[in-house]
Enzyme design. Structure first.
Site, short mmCIF file in Angstrom:
data_model
loop_
_atom_site.label_atom_id
_atom_site.label_comp_id
_atom_site.label_asym_id
_atom_site.label_seq_id
_atom_site.Cartn_x
_atom_site.Cartn_y
_atom_site.Cartn_z
N GLY A 42 42.10 25.43 54.05
CA GLY A 42 40.95 25.48 53.15
C GLY A 42 41.24 24.60 51.95
CG LEU A 43 38.54 24.35 48.42
CD1 LEU A 43 37.96 24.89 47.13
CD2 LEU A 43 38.27 22.86 48.53
CB ALA A 44 44.82 26.51 48.49
N GLY A 45 45.07 24.82 51.08
CA GLY A 45 45.95 24.32 52.14
C GLY A 45 45.73 22.84 52.41
CG HIS A 266 29.11 37.83 44.26
ND1 HIS A 266 27.79 37.78 43.89
CD2 HIS A 266 29.65 36.65 43.89
CE1 HIS A 266 27.56 36.61 43.32
NE2 HIS A 266 28.67 35.90 43.31
NE ARG A 330 31.09 35.80 40.77
CZ ARG A 330 31.58 34.84 41.54
NH1 ARG A 330 32.69 35.06 42.21
NH2 ARG A 330 30.97 33.69 41.64
CG HIS A 401 32.26 37.04 46.64
ND1 HIS A 401 31.69 36.24 47.60
CD2 HIS A 401 32.57 36.24 45.61
CE1 HIS A 401 31.67 35.00 47.15
NE2 HIS A 401 32.22 34.96 45.96
CD GLU A 425 39.94 35.02 48.65
OE1 GLU A 425 39.41 34.04 49.19
OE2 GLU A 425 39.47 36.17 48.71
#
Lengths: 637, 248, 231
Positions: A42-45, A266, A330, A401, A425
């Site tokens: 994902g974004l981090a990986g 959320h 939230r 969420h 995350e």
């Protein structure tokens, strides 16, 4: 267990620069001798795998999706925060830091959060250079919107598809490295175990999801970027494939799991429509920029919304939190929604919903402007609910969420197992007890692009340990354990599909450990979960075999982990006898129903240490030492 | 309501597949199509049969994982939506629904309704990027981009890589997918340095993967869950010919 | 010569070739129709026009070779692309429900092949005189090749007339898609002009269909005077 945060000394503003200057480096020519296993893209990986490969490391990356472009980061809608202060509205690194730490209800590590705010500005530069088409003004400069928990406009966005565009940016950088041969990519491959040799993380066991082949991989370090565990609740806004397996199995190999009870609910999701529901759909928080949240003042008011006159409506967020109004954070908005529904003022079937009304902004700016801003979200809502949000207010209800908890990491993002790094995350580090909107994308990319490339080299330089052989006993043992578990699941041949148990677990989690938790409810959950788990291991039917594409088997493994992890989450929630951020213990609230922290007893991170099957894990503590901010009571009034 | 499902079953890539027919009762209008299949699968497992293998992940139309041809339409009836955003209210009691996998040489079937779309990844690896390393990039506002240009680039960038364009095309052509990425990057100033090489490499890879050519029937645009316009294919043609005949 | 390979050997290049050759062929068909319509102006006009073309000398050969090349490139690319397109989907769908495409756009190859068959027949008939040699060698009063007589006598035979009219149907369908499609293949797609581009095919193909069909119909109906016997 000793939890050393390894935060550098010195003034907050200088810690990261000082650290970067002091950590050891690896000579460019030597970098290619190091093999890094990155799990999750994902974004981090993806950003980590690409950046590490660019530096010259040998990277092997894994994802269970058919392509790295499908990771759930893609579903983030609203935007990404950065302290650019392009709007000249008083933003700064300090303010972003402070908003984030306050938003997290003072349960995050100061130094990590400050670094996050610092590198946020580089992220935007990086993404623009990659071709991320962020929204722009007519003059050609970048546009910003405001988001919950902030009084400045610092959120960069690409329509309602910011996560997608950022992920595609990271995916393109990763693809480039794959094409160049610097990253070996294994899609449709799931990590099923972590290999620890002499106390260091040195490999993983994977299953090829197409052929079923179990493979051993060894490396000099393992980077987990495998996302959150929201699906322990069965129904959440997470993708149906999102799971806790990688981090949970690392936990079982000795990595500490920090603050699992910090889960974010959320406030703006489409309400549940029935038993068949497989997931919940988020309506971006950005909608709260223009939408007004309300319920009828009267209990059980069944009139259609357009027949409820203005003075019989309760715009409860604006009433309770006048300075933040509909943009309250939230956790606060979610609880407020639950409160009015508990009072019997909820709307829609079952009374589990509140209105998010756009009539005023449509009147003020016209339908076209609203369509331009939120068109795709409105269409999505219309398709799902069969109601036209341009004509009638949306109905929304909170849903799980994001999960702030995760594997414990130090300032270098390394877990208590040396050589095991955890990003995004999947770690616990930056959001405390509650994450602000548009901060998940920021953290994922900060970790991957700008933190791990520095800190992993330091680990290599300080620990000159040879990579184990692929046939080392620890590696073979981990493989054997994995094979055993698979064989065990396939042999049960009970009568129910995996989902049945997942749904049961989800119901228990949501009911007893959801938006509001009590000592009694958590004890109930802790009694029921082992019972569901026992039934799972007796009654589940995993069809098919291990040596083929077998979705049932994949799910069974993930649900088996959720069935253990759910218990850990509830245990953490039970032991944290305070309310903070997303963790709301009904016993600990102020007179007007706000979360009441107990800074004397709980200003710390709880990091759980596995003790073996069916044994209570040990709760370790890392005290949070606030040197630079004053521990205030969060107020958004 | 009750529907009859004719579903393609195929054990693995090498096996021969065929249709199996199932009757599904207790379908409600609020169910998504995939939730209906989930329910079918639960019933199959209770009966001790193998569930239908189909893929999905985000279930909100953005990840591009789901990939079914429902009654002859990739992602089913309804404009601008992926299969996971298809709701049973579009069907009525007694309907027979045929469910097939995306079919193309470039997308071999792995099992039942699951296909291998890694060809798309290889096309991106061939050139669908801007070669910048992490760090050292100029300030994000250093280079203004006209709003219209950015919006157009965003229209193209919205592609979710699901492959419905290939599935819908009578030639199993991947032009819309490739065109979207080529257009997205060539419309931005950051994409200029590699503009020519990018389109040449991506088209060469696309051809190598065995996708067909475009005959301008525009079925791809109609099937696209993000409604990506075929104007980008015209742009791809332009970019490609310019690069072919240009100085590279 | 990598640019040539890219043009003649890639999917995008070949589509561009289809477009550019299609554009020229469409223009040719249109001009050809305009020439044919001179049959309504009487024998002298048509025969003069025919003789002018015949006396172009080398230019005629340039035109013929050029046209032939374009034709060949169009057909060869079409066949290669079709093979490629077929192999791109080895197993078809059991059910396929087209959403926006028209019949014409999905049948370009078949239609094109029928048109090709017709063109061969048409050349044998009116250019090479192999079909009815007795009508081909007629001369008019000025001693010129009597094209007028050849056409009118030919189309007085209902079988020939109707075969020509029938052949115009696939030609019309081919152009209906093709004459709009080449804009896209050549890279022309601008929302501002797309209505125009997309109208060219249907409008032009209708004009050509009506224009070309009117000739045999008018002759059959006796609206075009029977030629004075030539020698």
């Amino acid at each position: 267990m000793e939890l050393k945060s390894n935060v550098p000394s010195g003034p907050l503003e200088q810690k990261w620069d000082k650290h970067k200057a002091e950590i050891s480096l690896i000579n460019p020519a030597n970098k290619r001798k190091y093999n890094i296993l990155v799990v999750g893209t994902g974004l981090a990986g993806a950003s980590a795998a690409a950046s590490l490969a660019e530096l010259g490391y040998n990277v092997t990356a894994f994802c269970f999706h058919d392509s790295p472009r499908r990771a759930h980061s893609i579903a983030a809608q609203g935007g990404i925060n950065a302290a650019k202060n392009y709007q000249n509205d008083g933003d700064s690194v300090w303010r972003l830091f402070y908003d984030t730490i306050k938003g997290g209800d003072f349960r995050a590590r100061e130094a990590n959060v400050y670094r996050l705010a610092q590198v946020s500005v580089n992220i935007i530069d990086q993404c623009v250079a990659q071709g991320v088409p962020f929204a722009r003004e007519y003059g050609g400069l970048l546009s910003n919107r405001s988001f919950g928990g902030a009084q400045v406009s610092r959120t960069f966005y690409a329509r309602g598809q910011t996560g997608q565009q950022l992920l595609l940016g990271a995916y393109s950088a990763l693809s480039r490295q794959i094409g160049l041969g610097n990253v070996k990519m294994y899609p449709r491959t799931e990590m099923l175990d972590l290999v620890v040799v002499d106390g260091h993380a040195k490999g993983i066991i994977t299953r090829n999801l197409v052929s079923g082949e179990i493979q051993r991989h060894v490396g000099d370090a393992v980077v987990l970027a495998t996302g959150g565990y929201g699906n322990v609740f069965y129904l959440s806004t997470n993708a149906v494939g999102s799971n806790v397996t990688a981090t949970y199995r690392a936990y079982k190999r000795g990595a500490a799991f920090a603050n699992p009870c910090y889960t974010q609910i959320h406030p703006t999701c489409i309400p549940v429509s029935g038993e068949h529901q497989s997931k919940l759909t988020l309506m971006s928080e950005s909608l709260r920029n223009d939408g007004r949240v309300w319920v009828p003042k009267k209990k059980g008011d069944n009139r259609p919304p357009d027949q409820i006159p203005e003075d019989e409506r309760d715009y409860y967020l604006e009433r309770k939190y006048p300075s933040y109004g509909n943009l309250a954070p939230r956790d606060i908005s979610s609880r407020a929604a639950k409160q009015v529904c508990d009072e019997g003022r909820g709307v829609g079937p079952g009374g589990l919903g509140v209105y998010l009304d756009f009539s005023e902004v449509i009147k003020r700016l016209g339908e076209n402007v609203v369509r331009e801003r939120y068109g795709n979200l409105f269409d999505m809502y219309h398709e799902i609910t069969n109601e036209n949000p341009y004509a009638v207010p949306m109905r929304i209800y909170p849903a799980v969420h994001y999960t702030m908890g995760g594997l414990w990491v130090d300032y270098n993002l390394m877990s208590n197992i040396p050589g095991l790094f955890v990003l995004g995350e999947a770690n616990f580090s930056d959001h405390g007890a509650n994450r602000l909107g548009a901060s998940a994308l920021m953290q994922g990319l900060a970790d991957g692009y700008f933190v791990i490339p520095y800190t992993i080299g330091d680990y290599f330089a300080r620990n000159k340990i040879a990579r184990p052989s692929i046939d080392a006993p620890e590696v073979k043992q981990a493989e054997a354990d994995t094979r055993n578990q698979i064989a065990r699941m396939l042999s049960i041949k009970g009568k129910h599909s995996v989902d049945v148990f997942h749904r049961e677990l989800g119901r228990v989690m949501w009911e007893y450990c959801g938006m509001a938790r009590t000592d009694a409810s958590l004890k109930k959950a802790l009694a029921e979960i082992p019972e569901i788990r026992a039934r799972f291991w007796k009654e589940v039917h995993v069809t098919g075999g291990g040596e083929e594409l077998n979705l049932a088997l994949e799910r069974a493994g993930r649900v088996a982990d959720f069935l253990e992890f759910g218990e850990l989450l509830c245990l953490d929630a039970l032991e944290r006898r305070e309310s903070c951020g997303g963790h709301f213990r009904a016993e600990f609230q102020t007179e007007d129903g706000e979360a009441k922290r107990d800074d004397d007893a709980f200003c710390h991170v709880a990091a759980w240490e596995y003790q073996g099957p069916e044994r209570k894990p040990v709760r370790n503590v890392e005290p949070l030492d606030f040197q630079f901010v004053h521990l205030a009571t969060r107020s958004y009034k | 309501m009750r529907v009859t499902l004719k579903i393609w079953r195929q054990k693995n890539a090498a096996a021969t597949g065929g249709f199996a027919t199932y009757t599904k009762d207790n379908v409600v209008a609020e169910m998504s199509f995939l939730e209906m299949l989930d329910a079918l699968n639960r019933e199959l497992v209770e009966k001790g049969e193998e569930p239908v293998a189909f893929e999905s992940d985000c279930r909100e139309g953005i990840c591009g994982t789901c990939s079914l041809v429902v009654s002859g339409i990739p992602h089913g009836p309804g404009k601008g939506a992926a299969t996971c955003q298809l709701y049973m209210r579009r069907f009525k009691d007694g309907d027979t629904i045929t469910v097939e996998p995306f079919r193309a040489r470039g997308f071999p079937i792995l099992r039942d309704l699951i296909v291998d779309r890694s060809a798309f990844d290889r096309i991106i690896q061939a050139g669908g990027f801007i070669s910048v390393n992490t760090g050292g990039t100029p300030d994000a506002n250093a280079l203004p981009i006209a709003k219209e240009q950015q919006e157009l680039a965003m229209d193209a960038a919205a592609c979710i890589g699901c492959g419905a364009c290939v599935a819908a095309c009578k030639n199993a052509s991947a032009m819309l997918f490739v065109a979207a990425k080529v257009s997205h990057l060539s419309l931005l100033p950051q994409g200029q340095p590699e503009r020519q090489q990018r389109v040449l490499n991506m088209v060469a890879q696309m051809d190598k993967e065995g996708f067909g050519a475009c005959t301008n029937t525009f079925e791809c645009e109609a099937a696209c869950p993000k409604e990506i316009s075929v104007r980008f294919i015209a742009r791809l043609n332009r970019e490609y010919m310019r690069a072919s005949w240009g100085d590279k | 010569m990598v640019w040539l390979r890219r043009t003649f050997d890639s999917t995008v290049g070949m589509k561009w070739l289809m477009g550019i050759t299609g554009l020229f062929l469409t223009l040719f068909v249109f001009v050809h129709m305009l020439g044919n319509l001179q049959v309504y102006l009487g024998p002298d006009a048509l025969n003069t026009y025919a003789e002018t073309l015949q006396h172009l000398g080398e230019l005629l050969w340039v035109a013929r070779v050029g046209l032939f090349t374009i034709f060949v490139v169009h057909i060869v690319s079409a066949i290669r692309l079709s093979q490629l397109n077929r192999s791109a989907r080895p197993q078809g769908y059991a059910v396929i429900t087209p959403q926006v495409s028209r019949y014409a756009s999905r049948t370009m190859l078949m239609g094109g092949l029928i048109v090709l068959g017709f063109v061969v027949y048409h050349l044998m008939h009116f250019t090479l005189g192999l079909v009815s040699p007795e009508q081909f060698h007629l001369q008019d009063a000025k001693g010129r090749h009597d094209v007028y007589a050849m056409v009118v006598i030919g189309f007085r035979q209902p079988l020939i007339a109707f075969s020509y009219i029938l052949a115009m149907v696939p030609l019309m369908l081919h152009l209906q898609h093709g004459a709009s499609s080449f804009f896209q293949s050549l890279g022309l797609n601008y929302p501002k002009y797309n209505n125009l581009f997309r109208a060219v095919g249907p409008v032009l193909s209708a004009i050509i269909f009506i224009g070309n069909c009117s000739i045999p119909l008018a002759i059959l109906a006796g609206l075009v005077p029977y030629p004075v016997a030539g020698h």
